[in-house]
Design a protein around this motif. Sequence first.
Motif, mmCIF file in Angstrom:
data_model
loop_
_atom_site.group_PDB
_atom_site.id
_atom_site.type_symbol
_atom_site.label_atom_id
_atom_site.label_comp_id
_atom_site.label_asym_id
_atom_site.label_seq_id
_atom_site.Cartn_x
_atom_site.Cartn_y
_atom_site.Cartn_z
ATOM 1 N N TYR A 116 -25.141 35.975 -82.024
ATOM 2 C CA TYR A 116 -26.383 36.746 -81.998
ATOM 3 C C TYR A 116 -26.309 37.986 -82.890
ATOM 4 C CZ TYR A 116 -28.280 33.933 -78.180
ATOM 5 O OH TYR A 116 -28.779 32.899 -77.416
ATOM 6 N N GLY A 117 -25.283 38.063 -83.719
ATOM 7 C CA GLY A 117 -25.184 39.165 -84.667
ATOM 8 C C GLY A 117 -24.557 40.435 -84.125
ATOM 9 N N ILE A 118 -23.966 40.367 -82.938
ATOM 10 C CA ILE A 118 -23.290 41.547 -82.379
ATOM 11 C C ILE A 118 -21.968 41.744 -83.104
ATOM 12 C CG2 ILE A 118 -22.315 42.585 -80.302
ATOM 13 C CD1 ILE A 118 -25.371 42.242 -80.226
ATOM 14 N N LYS A 119 -21.711 42.956 -83.553
ATOM 15 C CA LYS A 119 -20.486 43.247 -84.298
ATOM 16 C C LYS A 119 -19.289 43.344 -83.345
ATOM 17 C CE LYS A 119 -22.773 45.604 -88.145
ATOM 18 N NZ LYS A 119 -24.118 45.141 -87.769
ATOM 19 N N THR A 120 -18.145 42.770 -83.772
ATOM 20 C CA THR A 120 -16.921 42.764 -82.971
ATOM 21 C C THR A 120 -15.726 42.992 -83.893
ATOM 22 O OG1 THR A 120 -16.468 40.393 -83.196
ATOM 23 C CG2 THR A 120 -17.958 41.049 -81.406
ATOM 24 N N ALA A 121 -14.554 43.137 -83.302
ATOM 25 C CA ALA A 121 -13.322 43.186 -84.093
ATOM 26 C C ALA A 121 -13.013 41.789 -84.634
ATOM 27 C CB ALA A 121 -12.163 43.668 -83.225
#
Length: 326
Positions: A127-132
Amino acid sequence: MKKNIAIVMGGYSSEKHISIKSGDVVYKHINKKKYNPYKVHILKEKWVVLDDKDNEFNIDKNDFSAIINSQKINFDCVFNAIHGSPGENGELLGYFRLIGIKHTSAPFYQMALTFNKRDTLSVVKAYGIKTATSIYLNKGDAIDVNAIVKKVGLPCFVKPNGAGSSFGISKAHTKEDILPAIEIAYKEDSEILIESFLDGTEVSVGVIQYKGKTTVLPITEIVSENDFFDYEAKYEGKSKEITPARISKELEKKVIETAKKVYTILNMAGFSRSEYIFMNNEPHFIEMNTVPGLTEKSILPQQAAAAGISLENLFENAIEEALLNT
């Protein structure tokens, strides 16, 4: 007529003693004019109800009832205060669904999903959530330290996939640190993940269902005295938890929008507390806790207090939402 509320606590993991502290706080602050609360210890060796003198009465697993002083007690709702297995990973909640008992957590599948760090990251990334940047390993997999370093860099974090309270987490500063860190993580779980280090401000964001609405609580900034927000930092005073966080209105707006989106994406209900780190002024999602600590000093109760919500109101709302919706 007052409702009978089972406050389940303990569990099967390294977090059982922390869970019992949370459950005791729920019992202390629950509205006893409205509810009949019962302390229920769910342990590997026994499921029991405790009275005020710590006398134990066995739970009948056929219907989750107990005979107390010759009277059969059935429960109208379960307040879930179990950190880790089997309360936070969905196992116990699947059982409650089968026997028709309402509870304060999200449905069992959502709990199982969010307890699995790797699966949660896979869903939110879509869903386009930024993560490491991360690598996944299962026990027995071949380990190529050079390939790990090439992908995630140094320093990096090595984590068990399904453990809380920072049990089994290590920060590897050098290539030589990685294999020992993997062994530590495997003591907690047979699945692990290795993540790139995000060097930025860390915040904790509580999102709950409150009076029928998805509500983001005031944000907490985490300043650890240790190398990261480990067990000592969380439970032994080796950190500062600053609520509200010292971040700009722009960053506050971004993380509130992201946290609410993640809660919705994961079809959550009840309590949640998620960690984010800001990199390049963007919040990066780390993980979600669906049975966060509930003691007076825990982060989510601190956030509720900052929002003007007392522990009694926080716990009553959770029960009423459960009775209405689950």
